[in-house]
Structures are given as structure tokens and as C-alpha cells.
Enzyme design. Structure first.
Site, short mmCIF file in Angstrom:
data_model
loop_
_atom_site.label_atom_id
_atom_site.label_comp_id
_atom_site.label_asym_id
_atom_site.label_seq_id
_atom_site.Cartn_x
_atom_site.Cartn_y
_atom_site.Cartn_z
CB SER A 1 -0.90 0.04 1.23
OG SER A 1 -1.79 -1.04 1.25
CG ASP B 1 2.94 10.20 7.27
OD1 ASP B 1 3.58 10.38 8.32
OD2 ASP B 1 1.85 10.75 7.03
CE LYS C 1 -0.46 -3.99 4.05
NZ LYS C 1 -0.43 -5.30 3.38
#
Length: 298
Positions: free
Chosen positions: A178, A183, A200
Site C-alpha cells: 500500500s 509516513d 508491510k
């Protein structure tokens, strides 16, 4: 990470950092792409089509990838890995659908054995806490079930898949993640206090450092829409999230996964993926040109 992405699809995400060059736009300008992937090589040489395993095949995007593989039986021998009998039934329940737990290396070994390439679409999925009433305002709260936190699913589970694939000498791994991983304060990390994008990203780095040919696709907000109707946009370092075009149809993500298996230009690359709204631009058909525009290895 269908559930998390859907939950935050309409949130405006603030980002900081050095401005990067604008996202690339891929169009149908070039025709007759040169394909140099396993499937084409096998067909040209009269060999058997490569065996491709898609994990997370019971998920909304994984189901589409599995279906595409089965529809292209002349190019691929498709396999699926799901977590439950129920999920296996949802995608036809064939003998080429394996049941396993990615957190347990031994349980996924039968699915991995004998494959040529791997498409990873597994992801932790937060659940909404009961009792939320949208009519009263506020935001819903989310949680992860015990044993299914992102650290266990998106890091350890994906690491297990990469290790198993490497142990048998797979030729290519496509990993779908994703956008937002640059951030630490991204809203998705706050869902259930799971830091899902952090884990991830750790798995993505592990794959990039594995020495195996890889393609890392960091998808934007996932939408349940038909694919093949939009101009796709690729970028890096979450630059796309600063624009208005930060969503992507699941069907287009699935197609990218398949196309990545066909082009050498897709290997050893990582990119963010979104699309223009339908009707703007030219629907992408030249995937070699799309992958060739990407210059980021991570």
C-alpha cells in the site's frame, strides 16, 4: 489490505519531505510490446507454462488475480493459497487451491512446492469494534484479532512466503502493498494500533534485499470497479498521495500483477500505483512502457 484501504479511502493525508518529480503517466502510445517473461519464453520454446501461486487468493483482489490466471491457462498454471475451507469454496474449491497459514511455514510448503513465480496478496485486516453508530458522529474504532496483528501477518507471514519461495528457487515474486509507508503518522498505521504500513514496509525491504527478482506494487485506495478503463499512474515515495488521483481499481491492480510476470522491465522495481478517473486520459494497454518508466528499486 482491502479493509484498511477502504476505511481510509476518503481521508486527506498530510505528507512532508522533499518534493519529488511528478508521477509518471503510462498511455497506449506504443504498440507491439516485447515480452520477455517466463510465460512467453515457455510458449516460444514449447515448454510448459510457468506455475504461479497467488497467496491471499480468497481476498477481493486475490480472487481477481486467481481468476485471471485460470482464464490464461495457455500462459500460466495458476494456484491459489487461502486460509480456510470457506475461502477455498469461494474461488471454486479446485485441487489447485491450497489451504495454509502463512504464519506457519510448514503449512504453506505444499502450495509453494514446484512453483515458478509467486504473487503475494496477503494482508492483515482490521475489524471494526461493535457498537459504532454513524448517526451519532465520530469515527469507528478498529482492532486486530489475537494472532493476526500486522507484525504477524504482514511481516512474519510475508517473510515466511519469501523464504519458502527462495528455498525452491522461484524466478520472480510480485508483492502487493500500500502507499503511505513513508509516513509513520499515516492513518492506516493507527487502525487498531497495528502500524500496518510499518510492517508491510519491512517485508518489502526484506524482499528487495533477498536477491530474488521482484516487483513491489504499492497500490492506492482500492476500489471495486471494472479494470482496463483508466490510464494508470506510477510514482514513488508516496508522491501520488499529494495529488487528487490516488485510487485504483482492484481489477487494475490484479492486471498489473499478471503483466509484471511477462516483462523483464518489471523486475527489481518498486512503485506506487493509482489511476486517472475513468474518461480522463487513455486507458493503459502498453504495460512494458509503464514498467520501463519506473526507475526506483525500492
Amino acid at each position: 489490505m482491502a479493509t484498511a484501504a477502504a476505511a481510509c479511502a476518503r481521508v486527506a493525508f498530510p505528507f512532508t519531505g522533499t518534493a519529488l518529480r511528478p508521477p509518471f503517466h503510462a498511455t497506449a502510445a506504443r504498440r507491439g510490446p516485447r515480452r520477455a517473461g517466463l510465460a512467453v519464453s515457455a510458449a516460444a520454446g514449447g515448454g510448459s507454462p510457468p506455475t504461479v501461486l497467488v497467496t491471499g487468493a480468497g481476498g477481493r483482489t486475490g480472487q481477481i488475480v486467481y481468476k485471471k490466471l485460470k482464464e490464461r491457462s495457455g500462459q500460466f498454471v495458476g494456484r491459489g493459497l487461502v486460509r480456510t475451507e470457506e475461502s477455498k469454496g469461494k474461488i471454486g474449491g479446485g485441487d489447485d487451491v491450497f489451504i495454509g497459514d502463512i504464519r506457519d511455514p510448514e503449512s504453506i510448503a505444499p502450495a509453494i512446492e514446484g512453483i515458478d513465480t509467486l504473487i503475494i496478496l496477503t494482508s492483515g485486516a482490521p475489524k471494526m469494534k461493535p457498537g459504532f453508530d454513524p448517526s451519532k458522529g465520530g469515527r469507528p474504532e478498529f482492532y486486530f484479532e489475537e494472532g493476526s496483528y500486522p507484525e504477524q501477518v504482514d511481516w512474519i507471514g510475508q517473510k515466511n512466503q519469501i523464504d519458502a519461495a527462495k528455498s525452491i528457487g522461484v524466478k520472480h515474486i510480485v508483492l502487493v502493498g500500500s502507499m503511505g509507508g513513508t509516513d509513520i503518522n499515516h492513518p492506516l498505521n493507527k487502525l487498531g494500533n497495528g502500524n500496518i504500513l510499518v510492517w508491510k514496509r519491512k517485508a518489502e525491504q526484506y524482499l528487495a534485499d533477498s536477491g530474488l527478482p521482484y516487483t513491489i506494487v504499492r497500490a492506492g485506495g482500492l476500489q471495486d470497479k471494472d479494470g482496463g478503463l483508466r490510464e494508470l499512474i506510477v510514482g514513488k515515495d508516496d508522491e501520488i498521495l499529494k495529488t487528487e488521483t490516488k485510487t485504483i481499481a482492484r481489477a487494475d491492480v490484479a492486471e498489473i500483477c499478471i503483466q509484471a510476470l511477462l516483462f523483464e522491465e518489471a523486475k527489481f522495481k518498486a512503485f506506487d500505483l493509482a489511476s486517472k478517473p475513468e474518461g480522463e486520459g487513455t486507458p493503459t494497454t502498453d504495460f512494458r512502457a509503464l514498467f520501463a518508466q519506473v526507475d526506483s528499486r525500492f
